[in-house]
Design a protein around this motif. Structure first.
Motif, mmCIF file in Angstrom:
data_model
loop_
_atom_site.group_PDB
_atom_site.id
_atom_site.type_symbol
_atom_site.label_atom_id
_atom_site.label_comp_id
_atom_site.label_asym_id
_atom_site.label_seq_id
_atom_site.Cartn_x
_atom_site.Cartn_y
_atom_site.Cartn_z
ATOM 1 N N ILE A 1 0.876 -1.183 0.000
ATOM 2 C CA ILE A 1 0.000 0.000 0.000
ATOM 3 C C ILE A 1 0.907 1.225 0.000
ATOM 4 N N ASN A 2 0.640 2.123 -0.940
ATOM 5 C CA ASN A 2 1.494 3.290 -1.151
ATOM 6 C C ASN A 2 0.602 4.524 -1.174
ATOM 7 N N LEU A 3 0.690 5.378 -0.133
ATOM 8 C CA LEU A 3 -0.241 6.506 -0.012
ATOM 9 C C LEU A 3 0.514 7.783 0.346
ATOM 10 N N GLY B 1 4.830 -17.228 -0.674
ATOM 11 C CA GLY B 1 3.424 -16.846 -0.764
ATOM 12 C C GLY B 1 2.757 -16.622 0.584
ATOM 13 N N ASN B 2 3.463 -16.841 1.674
ATOM 14 C CA ASN B 2 2.885 -16.610 3.000
ATOM 15 C C ASN B 2 3.369 -15.287 3.567
ATOM 16 N N THR B 3 2.455 -14.594 4.235
ATOM 17 C CA THR B 3 2.834 -13.328 4.840
ATOM 18 C C THR B 3 3.442 -13.595 6.211
ATOM 19 N N LEU B 4 4.641 -13.076 6.431
ATOM 20 C CA LEU B 4 5.290 -13.243 7.734
ATOM 21 C C LEU B 4 5.279 -11.955 8.540
ATOM 22 N N GLY B 5 4.994 -10.838 7.871
ATOM 23 C CA GLY B 5 4.999 -9.563 8.577
ATOM 24 C C GLY B 5 4.823 -8.424 7.589
ATOM 25 N N VAL B 6 5.070 -7.208 8.074
ATOM 26 C CA VAL B 6 4.908 -6.022 7.225
ATOM 27 C C VAL B 6 6.078 -5.078 7.476
ATOM 28 N N LEU B 7 6.605 -4.529 6.397
ATOM 29 C CA LEU B 7 7.690 -3.542 6.496
ATOM 30 C C LEU B 7 7.128 -2.201 6.023
ATOM 31 N N LEU C 1 4.234 3.874 3.066
ATOM 32 C CA LEU C 1 4.469 2.785 2.108
ATOM 33 C C LEU C 1 4.703 1.509 2.917
ATOM 34 N N GLY C 2 3.804 0.572 2.760
ATOM 35 C CA GLY C 2 3.934 -0.698 3.492
ATOM 36 C C GLY C 2 3.982 -1.854 2.502
ATOM 37 N N VAL C 3 4.893 -2.788 2.730
ATOM 38 C CA VAL C 3 4.950 -3.979 1.857
ATOM 39 C C VAL C 3 4.893 -5.234 2.723
ATOM 40 N N PRO C 4 4.243 -6.290 2.208
ATOM 41 C CA PRO C 4 4.202 -7.533 2.989
ATOM 42 C C PRO C 4 5.578 -8.194 2.994
ATOM 43 N N ILE C 5 5.918 -8.809 4.096
ATOM 44 C CA ILE C 5 7.143 -9.612 4.146
ATOM 45 C C ILE C 5 6.691 -11.025 3.794
ATOM 46 N N LEU C 6 7.079 -11.475 2.601
ATOM 47 C CA LEU C 6 6.525 -12.725 2.065
ATOM 48 C C LEU C 6 7.576 -13.812 1.963
ATOM 49 N N ARG C 7 7.109 -15.017 2.190
ATOM 50 C CA ARG C 7 7.983 -16.155 1.917
ATOM 51 C C ARG C 7 7.110 -17.287 1.404
ATOM 52 N N ASN D 1 6.728 9.115 5.968
ATOM 53 C CA ASN D 1 7.279 10.476 5.952
ATOM 54 C C ASN D 1 6.193 11.459 6.367
ATOM 55 N N ARG D 2 6.667 12.593 6.945
ATOM 56 C CA ARG D 2 5.700 13.625 7.310
ATOM 57 C C ARG D 2 5.083 14.253 6.063
ATOM 58 N N ALA D 3 5.954 14.604 5.115
ATOM 59 C CA ALA D 3 5.504 15.291 3.908
ATOM 60 C C ALA D 3 4.554 14.406 3.120
ATOM 61 N N ARG D 4 3.592 15.059 2.442
ATOM 62 C CA ARG D 4 2.668 14.279 1.613
ATOM 63 C C ARG D 4 3.357 13.934 0.301
ATOM 64 N N ARG D 5 4.240 13.022 0.352
ATOM 65 C CA ARG D 5 4.987 12.674 -0.845
ATOM 66 C C ARG D 5 4.496 11.306 -1.368
ATOM 67 N N THR D 6 4.752 11.067 -2.628
ATOM 68 C CA THR D 6 4.379 9.762 -3.179
ATOM 69 C C THR D 6 5.659 8.983 -3.399
ATOM 70 N N TYR D 7 5.690 7.777 -2.898
ATOM 71 C CA TYR D 7 6.861 6.935 -3.129
ATOM 72 C C TYR D 7 6.798 6.415 -4.559
ATOM 73 N N SER D 8 7.945 6.415 -5.217
ATOM 74 C CA SER D 8 7.964 5.988 -6.622
ATOM 75 C C SER D 8 7.851 4.469 -6.704
ATOM 76 N N GLU D 9 7.539 4.003 -7.912
ATOM 77 C CA GLU D 9 7.458 2.565 -8.132
ATOM 78 C C GLU D 9 8.780 1.889 -7.789
ATOM 79 N N GLU D 10 9.869 2.586 -8.124
ATOM 80 C CA GLU D 10 11.203 2.025 -7.844
ATOM 81 C C GLU D 10 11.400 1.863 -6.344
ATOM 82 N N GLU D 11 10.914 2.855 -5.595
ATOM 83 C CA GLU D 11 11.070 2.755 -4.139
ATOM 84 C C GLU D 11 10.252 1.585 -3.583
#
Ligand code: PEP
Ligand code: MG
Length: 755
Positions: free
Chosen positions: A91-93, A125-131, A117-123, A135-145
């Motif tokens: 999820i990228n907001l 196909g199973n979710t083990l956690g979330v990373l 920006l949150g990504v699942p920690i996967l192994r 940021n304070r600023a209303r910025r958009t994380y790029s696809e690369e990020e």
């Protein structure tokens, strides 16, 4: 990469250094979040770990309040972090606070951050956690990020999976990766087995994630892709894969995936971020598996399966491992876990050590299930994501009676199962004690209990069970497990050994029942829209007489000086039976002319498994020497419901009025014509089914070897007249399809019958 200092490559290099440092797990985790935050120019970086109780615990943070670590615990559906975990999607907001799922915990001090920006920690196909980074600023994380964060999360996945973090957890709240899991599938073969997981296609373990030399890794990936493509080209260009048709399209589509630009691009990108080639493959494969879990469309799932399979091949290629692993090093009490498997593959395992089988796909009537039953291996099918939730070597319990699977069971559960195994063993002893007792019911009705068999491994069961003979010998199994067509001499040798093992007990050989779902890998596949209704069994035999003729000859010769019973599968008309019988007559004449020793007596019969025969019974029964009811196929065709497709095969109960009326019609007609009849479908192998059949008047059943004991025990206590009186009004009642199974269960309970 915009916003990142030095890019993911630098980050991965640093992470590798941290992984190698001799520090505690918590210190390592703390360093990891600091590194990621700095590299991504984020004010916050946090790691949430999924716990065995299904909640997410904050394990480390840079930026949020330190006192929240190990204190903040989120439900798995709570907040954005919960959403990332439950959907297994990033999820990228830029404005997280206005997202409907946003919720914050005051102890974290999170309320001032807008970008998330949150990504699942996967192994696997199973979710083990979330990373998460924030940021304070209303910025958009790029696809690369986003990509970079997903790549980084792999390092955390391995850290969690290694068990290193368990030391930081309170008892009972450990990371979910090693949690005990109970799942249910469909029981395929009775028996209870405790053992250790062996993955049928072992997942390769990657030890080196971070590339030392990126251009070199790119080259390795390119080289492996090249070899993969050449191998596939060679494989698919081979003569036996020729011809047009659906199989060709499927194979071509599979091969095209190896050139798929999107897939290759994702792999290359992952390598360019600093992963080794094999880690890049796993990274992309994890995404595919996570998508596979969410998709229900069968076509898309198949495509994703193809991609997953291709990734497996590529991984084996990169690591120089065999794609099909050598199987000699099995642990004792091996429980094999596979996505799918053919019957031949199961036979390749060392039977002395093989105890159980778990499949993600495959119903009770699949041939691997039939072989598992013949081998006496506990087996369960339709276990969702089985290969994803286990690791090689995991302790596991397979309950082939109820369909329950327990992965990494707790000691209490294990102890309970050890007790059940003992109880079953005692019961087996009781069955063994019945071995020499004649199968006569309480009210004096005599039964003939025969075996279903098909391979040499089944033969000792005749003696062990005290069966009256073999009621169905499935000759196609020899063909299905062979690498090439068995020669007539090989067929002859098997049939002879079967007759030898049976001694003076009768054996009924069924001619080849191939086609439909029984595919011979070495025979050119004829593509058909509806293989179950297609060119199979006797149809194929009559159209390709060479095959049928040589098989019948092998049978007649093997039975020289003894009795032989032959029957044909899938007969739909009286004429087909006549033609089949003609073959037998002609072969007998041929052998006689050449001075061979002939059988003392030959009986020719047919299976009844196509409903059209029900309306030709008078003509048929006046011609055949005996009849064998194949209730598996008969029910499939009767209800127009594929026996191998659990979505439809379980909708229709064979213990309901329509089927029981048909079975009654058959037995009544056979009596009228004085034609011997046996039922050899799976229905008779279940004590409850056998009870219904006995009530209808069946006196001869051919069952799977492990069913002889339970069915005999039931019959010995049965009052057939009483059972008949109970069932007759039920099946004659107009709305009789309701509750016959329940009525049978109640009858059994009242009569003290074990069903
Ligand atoms: C049947 O159809 O009931 C049967 C015994 O044959 P098979 O299961 O081998 O198709
Ligand atoms: Mg059949």
């Amino acid at each position: 990469m915009r916003g990142a200092l030095g890019g993911p490559r630098v980050l991965l290099r640093r992470l590798r250094e941290v992984m190698a440092e001799p520090v505690s797990a918590q210190e390592r985790l703390d360093k990891v979040v600091v590194l990621i935050a700095a590299n991504m120019v984020a004010e916050v970086c946090s790691v949430y770990v999924l716990r065995v109780d299904g909640t997410l615990e904050l394990y480390a943070t840079e930026g949020l309040k330190a006192e929240a670590v190990h204190q903040t615990v989120l439900r798995s559906d709570e907040g954005l972090v919960g959403l990332v975990a439950s959907e297994a999607n990033p999820i990228n907001l830029s404005d997280a606070q206005n997202h409907p799922a946003f919720s914050f915990r005051p102890e974290t001090g999170e309320e001032i951050y807008n970008a998330f920006l949150g990504v699942p920690i996967l192994r696997a196909g199973n979710t083990l956690g979330v990373l998460v980074v924030q940021n304070r600023a209303r910025r958009t994380y790029s696809e690369e990020e986003e990509e970079a964060l997903q790549t980084t999360s792999m390092v955390l996945a391995e850290m969690i999976a290694s068990g290193e973090l368990s030391a930081l957890a309170r008892p009972g709240l450990e990371p979910a990766v090693r949690r005990t899991i109970a799942i249910k599938g469909t029981a395929l073969s009775e028996g209870i087995a405790l053992g250790h997981v062996v993955l049928h296609e072992p997942r390769v373990v990657i030890t080196n994630f971070i590339a030392e030399d990126v251009p070199k890794e790119v080259k390795r990936l390119e080289g492996a892709l090249e070899t993969l493509r050449t191998d596939l080209d060679t494989l698919l260009e081979r003569g036996d894969m020729g011809g047009d048709g659906e199989h060709r399209e499927v194979l071509d589509a599979y091969r095209m995936f190896a050139y798929d630009r999107g897939w290759v691009h994702r792999l290359e990108e992952a390598v360019r971020t600093g992963l080794t080639a094999e880690a890049a493959v796993e990274r992309v494969q994890s995404d595919t598996r996570a998508r596979m879990l969410r998709i229900t469309d069968p076509y898309l799932r198949d495509r994703l399966h193809d991609l997953d399979d291709l990734a497996n091949r590529l991984m084996h290629q990169l690591l120089g491992k065999d794609y099909v692993p050598p199987r000699e090093r099995l642990p004792d009490n091996a429980i094999v876990v596979a996505r799918t498997m053919g019957p031949a593959a199961l036979l390749e395992y060392d039977r002395k050590r093989l105890r159980g089988l778990i499949l993600e796909e495959g119903g009770p009537n699949s041939h691997v299930a039939i072989v598992a039953r013949a081998l006496g291996i506990a087996a369960i099918g339709e276990v969702e994501n089985a290969t994803g939730i286990v690791d090689s070597g995991d302790a596991i319990i397979v309950d082939g009676v109820t369909g329950d699977v327990h992965v990494r069971p707790l000691p209490d559960m294990e102890a309970a199962y050890v007790e059940r195994v003992k109880l079953r063993a005692r019961r087996q002893q009781q069955y063994a004690a019945l071995r020499d007792r004649p199968s006569v019911s309480k009210d004096g009705e005599r039964f003939t209990l025969l075996l279903n068999a098909g391979l040499a491994v089944d033969l000792p069961h005749i003696e062990e069970t005290g069966a009256a003979g073999i009621g169905l010998f499935r000759t196609e199994l020899q063909f299905m497990v062979a690498a090439t067509f068995p020669r007539t001499t090989e067929q002859y040798a098997l049939y002879r050994s079967v007759l030898d093992a049976a001694g003076n007990r009768p054996v009924t050989f069924r001619t080849l029942d191939i086609g439909g779902d029984k595919v011979l890998p070495y025979m050119r596949n004829v593509e058909e829209e509806n293989p179950a209704l297609g060119w199979r069994a006797i149809r194929l035999g009559l159209d390709r007489p060479g095959l049928l003729r040589s098989q019948i000859r092998a049978m007649l010769r093997a039975a020289g000086g003894r009795e032989l019973k032959v029957m044909f599968p899938m007969v739909a008309t009286v004429e087909e039976f006549d033609q089949g019988k003609d073959f037998v007559e002609r072969e007998l004449t041929h052998l006689r002319r050449h001075g061979h020793k002939l059988p003392d007596r030959v009986e020719v019969g047919t299976m009844l498994e196509v409903p059209s025969l029900l309306f030709q019974l008078d003509e048929l029964l006046s011609r055949v020497d005996f009849l064998s009811v194949g209730s598996n196929d008969l029910t499939q065709f009767f209800y127009a419901a594929d026996r191998g497709n659990m979505r439809v095969s379980e909708r229709f109960d064979p213990l309901s009025a329509p089927v029981l009326r048909v079975l009654k019609l058959i037995i009544d007609k056979c009596r009228e014509h004085d034609t011997p009849v046996t039922l050899c479908g799976e229905l008779g192998s279940k004590p409850l089914g056998a009870l219904a059949l006995a009530a209808l008047g069946y006196r001869s059943l051919s069952v799977t070897p492990s069913a002889i004991g339970p069915v005999k025990a039931m019959l010995l206590d049965l009052d057939c007249a009483k059972a008949r009186a109970m069932i007759t009004p039920l099946i004659e009642k107009p709305a009789g399809s309701v509750g016959i199974r329940d009525a049978l269960i109640a009858f059994a309970a009242a009569e003290g019958l074990q069903v």
